[in-house]
Scaffold this motif. Sequence first.
Motif, mmCIF file in Angstrom:
data_model
loop_
_atom_site.group_PDB
_atom_site.id
_atom_site.type_symbol
_atom_site.label_atom_id
_atom_site.label_comp_id
_atom_site.label_asym_id
_atom_site.label_seq_id
_atom_site.Cartn_x
_atom_site.Cartn_y
_atom_site.Cartn_z
ATOM 1 N N LEU A 157 0.863 -1.183 0.000
ATOM 2 C CA LEU A 157 0.000 0.000 0.000
ATOM 3 C C LEU A 157 0.900 1.233 0.000
ATOM 4 C CD1 LEU A 157 -2.730 -0.888 2.670
ATOM 5 C CD2 LEU A 157 -2.865 -1.100 0.182
ATOM 6 N N CYS A 158 0.470 2.242 -0.755
ATOM 7 C CA CYS A 158 1.222 3.501 -0.773
ATOM 8 C C CYS A 158 0.407 4.553 -0.021
ATOM 9 C CB CYS A 158 1.466 3.933 -2.213
ATOM 10 S SG CYS A 158 2.346 5.476 -2.316
ATOM 11 N N ILE A 159 1.062 5.308 0.819
ATOM 12 C CA ILE A 159 0.385 6.329 1.623
ATOM 13 C C ILE A 159 0.930 7.697 1.205
ATOM 14 C CG2 ILE A 159 0.045 7.188 3.983
ATOM 15 C CD1 ILE A 159 0.670 4.206 4.845
ATOM 16 N N ASP A 160 -0.001 8.622 0.997
ATOM 17 C CA ASP A 160 0.371 9.939 0.498
ATOM 18 C C ASP A 160 0.933 10.829 1.613
ATOM 19 O OD1 ASP A 160 0.524 12.171 -1.072
ATOM 20 O OD2 ASP A 160 -1.554 12.759 -0.702
ATOM 21 N N GLY A 161 1.986 10.400 2.226
ATOM 22 C CA GLY A 161 2.613 11.196 3.277
ATOM 23 C C GLY A 161 3.932 10.547 3.643
ATOM 24 N N GLY A 162 4.973 11.353 3.779
ATOM 25 C CA GLY A 162 6.287 10.797 4.113
ATOM 26 C C GLY A 162 7.019 11.721 5.063
ATOM 27 N N LYS A 163 8.355 11.741 4.907
ATOM 28 C CA LYS A 163 9.178 12.512 5.847
ATOM 29 C C LYS A 163 8.760 13.984 5.903
ATOM 30 C CE LYS A 163 13.260 9.662 5.436
ATOM 31 N NZ LYS A 163 14.478 9.444 4.687
ATOM 32 N N LYS A 164 8.364 14.525 4.725
ATOM 33 C CA LYS A 164 7.981 15.946 4.694
ATOM 34 C C LYS A 164 6.821 16.232 5.630
ATOM 35 C CE LYS A 164 9.593 18.215 0.656
ATOM 36 N NZ LYS A 164 9.413 18.372 -0.756
ATOM 37 N N LYS A 165 5.898 15.252 5.730
ATOM 38 C CA LYS A 165 4.756 15.443 6.625
ATOM 39 C C LYS A 165 5.050 14.838 7.996
ATOM 40 C CE LYS A 165 1.186 15.768 3.090
ATOM 41 N NZ LYS A 165 0.209 15.026 2.290
ATOM 42 N N LYS A 166 6.317 14.562 8.227
ATOM 43 C CA LYS A 166 6.798 14.031 9.515
ATOM 44 C C LYS A 166 6.202 12.661 9.860
ATOM 45 C CE LYS A 166 8.613 18.198 11.476
ATOM 46 N NZ LYS A 166 8.996 18.676 10.176
ATOM 47 N N VAL A 167 5.855 11.890 8.826
ATOM 48 C CA VAL A 167 5.353 10.532 9.056
ATOM 49 C C VAL A 167 6.555 9.625 9.298
ATOM 50 C CG1 VAL A 167 4.225 8.562 7.945
ATOM 51 C CG2 VAL A 167 3.292 10.865 7.645
ATOM 52 N N ARG A 168 6.479 8.771 10.318
ATOM 53 C CA ARG A 168 7.549 7.805 10.565
ATOM 54 C C ARG A 168 6.984 6.395 10.495
ATOM 55 N NH1 ARG A 168 9.241 9.195 16.190
ATOM 56 N NH2 ARG A 168 6.990 9.215 16.195
ATOM 57 N N ALA A 169 7.886 5.427 10.318
ATOM 58 C CA ALA A 169 7.428 4.030 10.209
ATOM 59 C C ALA A 169 6.580 3.652 11.433
ATOM 60 C CB ALA A 169 8.623 3.111 10.077
ATOM 61 N N GLY A 170 7.006 4.134 12.602
ATOM 62 C CA GLY A 170 6.297 3.817 13.840
ATOM 63 C C GLY A 170 4.853 4.319 13.832
ATOM 64 N N ASP A 171 4.612 5.470 13.182
ATOM 65 C CA ASP A 171 3.245 6.011 13.125
ATOM 66 C C ASP A 171 2.342 5.077 12.312
ATOM 67 O OD1 ASP A 171 4.217 8.304 14.407
ATOM 68 O OD2 ASP A 171 4.838 9.155 12.486
ATOM 69 N N ILE A 172 2.892 4.576 11.202
ATOM 70 C CA ILE A 172 2.096 3.695 10.325
ATOM 71 C C ILE A 172 1.807 2.382 11.055
ATOM 72 C CG2 ILE A 172 2.128 2.433 8.120
ATOM 73 C CD1 ILE A 172 4.002 4.694 7.079
ATOM 74 N N LEU A 173 2.864 1.861 11.669
ATOM 75 C CA LEU A 173 2.719 0.611 12.418
ATOM 76 C C LEU A 173 1.669 0.780 13.523
ATOM 77 C CD1 LEU A 173 4.206 -2.120 12.352
ATOM 78 C CD2 LEU A 173 5.652 -1.293 14.199
ATOM 79 N N GLY A 174 1.738 1.910 14.233
ATOM 80 C CA GLY A 174 0.808 2.192 15.328
ATOM 81 C C GLY A 174 -0.631 2.205 14.839
ATOM 82 N N THR A 175 -0.899 2.936 13.762
ATOM 83 C CA THR A 175 -2.267 3.016 13.237
ATOM 84 C C THR A 175 -2.754 1.633 12.816
ATOM 85 O OG1 THR A 175 -1.776 5.220 12.440
ATOM 86 C CG2 THR A 175 -3.733 4.185 11.521
ATOM 87 N N LEU A 176 -1.886 0.898 12.104
ATOM 88 C CA LEU A 176 -2.298 -0.424 11.603
ATOM 89 C C LEU A 176 -2.617 -1.383 12.752
ATOM 90 C CD1 LEU A 176 0.242 -0.920 8.676
ATOM 91 C CD2 LEU A 176 -2.243 -0.888 8.437
ATOM 92 N N CYS A 177 -1.764 -1.394 13.763
ATOM 93 C CA CYS A 177 -1.943 -2.378 14.839
ATOM 94 C C CYS A 177 -2.989 -1.923 15.843
ATOM 95 C CB CYS A 177 -0.624 -2.642 15.559
ATOM 96 S SG CYS A 177 0.611 -3.360 14.501
ATOM 97 N N LYS A 178 -2.826 -0.685 16.343
ATOM 98 C CA LYS A 178 -3.687 -0.272 17.459
ATOM 99 C C LYS A 178 -5.076 0.122 16.989
ATOM 100 C CE LYS A 178 0.066 1.275 20.367
ATOM 101 N NZ LYS A 178 0.943 2.368 20.054
ATOM 102 N N GLU A 179 -5.150 0.813 15.837
ATOM 103 C CA GLU A 179 -6.473 1.308 15.438
ATOM 104 C C GLU A 179 -7.204 0.389 14.483
ATOM 105 O OE1 GLU A 179 -6.014 5.471 14.411
ATOM 106 O OE2 GLU A 179 -4.667 5.572 16.148
ATOM 107 N N ILE A 180 -6.461 -0.308 13.628
ATOM 108 C CA ILE A 180 -7.152 -1.124 12.615
ATOM 109 C C ILE A 180 -7.190 -2.600 13.029
ATOM 110 C CG2 ILE A 180 -7.231 -1.638 10.123
ATOM 111 C CD1 ILE A 180 -5.705 0.959 9.645
ATOM 112 N N GLY A 181 -6.315 -2.965 13.944
ATOM 113 C CA GLY A 181 -6.347 -4.345 14.436
ATOM 114 C C GLY A 181 -5.592 -5.345 13.571
ATOM 115 N N ILE A 182 -4.564 -4.866 12.865
ATOM 116 C CA ILE A 182 -3.708 -5.783 12.090
ATOM 117 C C ILE A 182 -2.612 -6.283 13.035
ATOM 118 C CG2 ILE A 182 -2.185 -5.978 10.058
ATOM 119 C CD1 ILE A 182 -4.979 -5.243 9.161
ATOM 120 N N GLU A 183 -2.290 -7.565 12.932
ATOM 121 C CA GLU A 183 -1.226 -8.137 13.787
ATOM 122 C C GLU A 183 0.147 -7.704 13.253
ATOM 123 O OE1 GLU A 183 -1.392 -10.519 16.278
ATOM 124 O OE2 GLU A 183 -3.594 -10.401 16.303
#
Length: 452
Positions: free
Chosen positions: A380-406
């Motif tokens: 999956l490609c997400i329209d946000g990267g370093k410029k928007k201060k997105v970090r790998a941990g933020d993506i992981l957090g949303t996927l696991c904690k909010e969406i319920g992906i293992e």
Amino acid sequence: MTTFQNLSLPINLLENLKSLGYETPTPIQEQSIPLLRDNKDLIAQAKTGSGKTLAFLLPLILKLDENEHFPQALIIAPTRELCEQISGEANKLARYKKDVKVITLYGGTSLRTQVASLEKGADILIGTPGRLLDHFSRETIHLGEIKTLILDEADRMLDMGFADDILKLVSNLPKQRQSILFSATYPENIDKLTKVILKNPVEVKIVSKEKEVTIEEFVYEVDDKDKALLTTLKHFQPNLALIFCNTKVKTTEVSDMLHKQGFDVATLNGDLEQYERQEMLLQFANGSLPVLVATDLAARGLDIDGIDLVINYDTPMKTEDYTHRIGRTGRAEKSGLAVTLCDEYGMRKLSEIKPQLKAENISTLTPNKNFYMQGEVATLCIDGGKKKKVRAGDILGTLCKEIGIEPKEIGKINVYQKNSYVAIKKTVIKKAFNGLKSGKIKGKNLRVWWLD
Ligand code: AMP
């Protein structure tokens, strides 16, 4: 043993090196740094991984004049990725000095943004030949105060046909300067650059002490290469396979054929835009598309762990190309496998470039007809990267904690300037996609799409 202390460096630089975890200089650094501080022109033969970037950056950063308003150093490199790597290293190394500004200039990104950064001033310019020349002809870079010129991976730039662009750029630099050329190999035509650019250069060569890896090489003489390719894949059953063709058209044909046969395939050739190349390589490296069909564009520099099979669908034209191609497997001290499929013409070519290799009969292979290479994950490609201060941990957090992906259902996450990419098990990718589409990362609604 030489330490950085032995190289009589300023204390704040020594402290910075220590904080970066650099305790002792690598052999290329030990040999080059004193020569470069002595203002010698230099030709150095060293590969990626040898510490070559720091070898040329350290003396350069030491020399920077804080009162100068124009760029003092020009680094020319073959690709955007290498420019970014050098820039990252330069920023880390220069943080002990006040306000050292590094700007990268490569194609595939907006000229206007680059011009806006240049207007704010720069000390070090790092760019690809074409884009640098573009800026020079638009008079958006000032090269009149350049004191150090560095050509990195010169052999690769020659290979990519950049010699004339480089010579044009260099002819506009001050004659009084230090010139440095780094190259992994010395191809015959390298003197096209060295003779014109360098003055009485000193040569430094590092004999690699890397552990020899074993790459098993096989050759099959065949009539039907498509059929032979399928047999090879289904016999060796690799995890990641890289297939080389000699032309762009052939890469597309072979990819289409494999795709029809049920393989998940990426294609890499010079017709693709820079971002498309990046996405192809990323999907190959993260296992979404476990087969990559490429031209020689992928033969150099590509360092992807876990390529366990390289196949020459077409026989390479030069011994050097053969070596570079098969060198994509057997990395990180793992063993590798290389197969060359030759028709009659290919056999003749191979006997010129690798006479020691002998063909075997492909009927000795035992293909498993139920074997396919399909990605367990998709990207999956997400329209946000370093410029928007997105970090790998933020993506992981949303996927696991909010969406319920293992966590075990999530593969590699790559965050670039503008976009981020995440590999996710196909079994849960719809859930992840819908969750990301309607949810938030770092409090922002970001667009998400599926790569295929
Ligand atoms: P390079 O050959 O320039 O691509 O460098 C390979 C890697 O080695 C980079 O990740 C550097 O950060 C790292 N490196 C460079 N010099 C040293 C050193 N003296 N000690 C430890 N790591 C280093």
